[in-house]
Design a protein around this motif. Sequence first.
Motif, PDB file in Angstrom:
ATOM      1  N   ALA A   1       0.834  -1.202   0.000  1.00 12.33           N
ATOM      2  CA  ALA A   1       0.000   0.000   0.000  1.00 12.33           C
ATOM      3  C   ALA A   1       0.869   1.254   0.000  1.00 12.33           C
ATOM      4  N   GLN A   2       1.953   1.246   0.758  1.00 11.42           N
ATOM      5  CA  GLN A   2       2.834   2.410   0.805  1.00 11.42           C
ATOM      6  C   GLN A   2       3.551   2.628  -0.523  1.00 11.42           C
ATOM      7  N   VAL A   3       4.013   1.550  -1.139  1.00 14.81           N
ATOM      8  CA  VAL A   3       4.691   1.671  -2.434  1.00 14.81           C
ATOM      9  C   VAL A   3       3.722   2.187  -3.491  1.00 14.81           C
ATOM     10  N   ILE A   4       2.503   1.673  -3.495  1.00 11.11           N
ATOM     11  CA  ILE A   4       1.506   2.122  -4.468  1.00 11.11           C
ATOM     12  C   ILE A   4       1.167   3.592  -4.223  1.00 11.11           C
ATOM     13  N   ALA A   5       1.013   3.977  -2.958  1.00  6.16           N
ATOM     14  CA  ALA A   5       0.729   5.383  -2.641  1.00  6.16           C
ATOM     15  C   ALA A   5       1.860   6.284  -3.123  1.00  6.16           C
ATOM     16  N   ASP A   6       3.092   5.833  -2.980  1.00 11.19           N
ATOM     17  CA  ASP A   6       4.235   6.610  -3.496  1.00 11.19           C
ATOM     18  C   ASP A   6       4.129   6.776  -5.014  1.00 11.19           C
ATOM     19  N   ALA A   7       3.741   5.701  -5.699  1.00 12.31           N
ATOM     20  CA  ALA A   7       3.605   5.761  -7.158  1.00 12.31           C
ATOM     21  C   ALA A   7       2.483   6.726  -7.547  1.00 12.31           C
ATOM     22  N   VAL A   8       1.414   6.748  -6.770  1.00 11.03           N
ATOM     23  CA  VAL A   8       0.311   7.676  -7.045  1.00 11.03           C
ATOM     24  C   VAL A   8       0.797   9.116  -6.891  1.00 11.03           C
ATOM     25  N   GLU A   9       1.511   9.394  -5.820  1.00 11.36           N
ATOM     26  CA  GLU A   9       2.018  10.754  -5.606  1.00 11.36           C
ATOM     27  C   GLU A   9       2.994  11.155  -6.707  1.00 11.36           C
ATOM     28  N   TRP A  10       3.833  10.221  -7.123  1.00 10.16           N
ATOM     29  CA  TRP A  10       4.754  10.495  -8.229  1.00 10.16           C
ATOM     30  C   TRP A  10       3.963  10.813  -9.500  1.00 10.16           C
ATOM     31  N   ASN A  11       2.923  10.042  -9.765  1.00 11.12           N
ATOM     32  CA  ASN A  11       2.075  10.273 -10.936  1.00 11.12           C
ATOM     33  C   ASN A  11       1.428  11.652 -10.855  1.00 11.12           C
ATOM     34  N   ARG A  12       0.946  12.015  -9.694  1.00  9.65           N
ATOM     35  CA  ARG A  12       0.290  13.320  -9.512  1.00  9.65           C
ATOM     36  C   ARG A  12       1.266  14.485  -9.671  1.00  9.65           C
ATOM     37  N   GLU A  13       2.549  14.229  -9.467  1.00  8.70           N
ATOM     38  CA  GLU A  13       3.579  15.268  -9.611  1.00  8.70           C
ATOM     39  C   GLU A  13       4.167  15.296 -11.022  1.00  8.70           C
ATOM     40  N   GLY A  14       3.525  14.609 -11.971  1.00  9.68           N
ATOM     41  CA  GLY A  14       3.994  14.650 -13.355  1.00  9.68           C
ATOM     42  C   GLY A  14       4.608  13.365 -13.849  1.00  9.68           C
ATOM     43  N   GLY A  15       4.552  12.289 -13.046  1.00  9.53           N
ATOM     44  CA  GLY A  15       5.087  10.997 -13.465  1.00  9.53           C
ATOM     45  C   GLY A  15       4.254  10.379 -14.570  1.00  9.53           C
ATOM     46  N   SER A  16       4.681   9.227 -15.031  1.00  2.89           N
ATOM     47  CA  SER A  16       4.049   8.588 -16.185  1.00  2.89           C
ATOM     48  C   SER A  16       2.756   7.850 -15.859  1.00  2.89           C
ATOM     49  N   GLY A  17       2.543   7.507 -14.593  1.00  2.00           N
ATOM     50  CA  GLY A  17       1.361   6.728 -14.240  1.00  2.00           C
ATOM     51  C   GLY A  17       1.558   5.238 -14.429  1.00  2.00           C
ATOM     52  N   VAL A  18       2.764   4.839 -14.783  1.00  2.00           N
ATOM     53  CA  VAL A  18       3.073   3.420 -14.962  1.00  2.00           C
ATOM     54  C   VAL A  18       3.834   2.941 -13.732  1.00  2.00           C
ATOM     55  N   MET A  19       3.367   1.850 -13.149  1.00  5.93           N
ATOM     56  CA  MET A  19       4.071   1.249 -12.015  1.00  5.93           C
ATOM     57  C   MET A  19       4.538  -0.134 -12.417  1.00  5.93           C
ATOM     58  N   LEU A  20       5.852  -0.328 -12.419  1.00  3.42           N
ATOM     59  CA  LEU A  20       6.420  -1.630 -12.723  1.00  3.42           C
ATOM     60  C   LEU A  20       6.503  -2.433 -11.439  1.00  3.42           C
ATOM     61  N   THR A  21       6.115  -3.676 -11.511  1.00  3.15           N
ATOM     62  CA  THR A  21       6.197  -4.547 -10.346  1.00  3.15           C
ATOM     63  C   THR A  21       6.384  -5.986 -10.791  1.00  3.15           C
TER      64      THR A  21
END
Length: 156
Positions: free
Chosen positions: A68-88
């Motif tokens: 949950a914490q890793v996914i939340a980090d990816a969401v925040e990164w996406n909201r700050e201009g990231g790609s929205g892709v999470m590799l796992t």
Amino acid sequence: MNRFREEMGQLPESMAVMRMLEKQARLNEGKKRLFEDDDPIVTVTPALGRDATLVGYLEAVTRNDDDAQVIADAVEWNREGGSGVMLTTDEDDILGDEEESDDAAVPVDDDGLPTFEGLFESDRPLPEQINDEIRSWYNEDSTLLFLLPQAFLEQR
């Protein structure tokens, strides 16, 4: 690594050293392509603030605080201009078990009644459930595309 070590152990020392240098050169080239080129494949970003409420929502779905914490980090990164892709590579906890059918039965107790946990389980894929939680807290633009590394590389 064990197989590589066994292979190297069967070679003469000079040949093993040469192979090790070749492998090291390939690893260095891969690292350069992934992280250091002008248009790197992977971007390393500093940690952003993590929304505790979103983590709680995600933990209810994933049943795993670390995920949950890793996914939340990816969401925040996406909201700050990231790609929205999470590799796992976490096919069990984040991607869900793709082998389960969509009509998988809800777990039942000895009397044939749904178990307490079974009442809250969904037959929808876990990434969709995760994105439902993200969408409910933020918006559609904050959702993530979950990919295995191989699928990501095949897209490039």
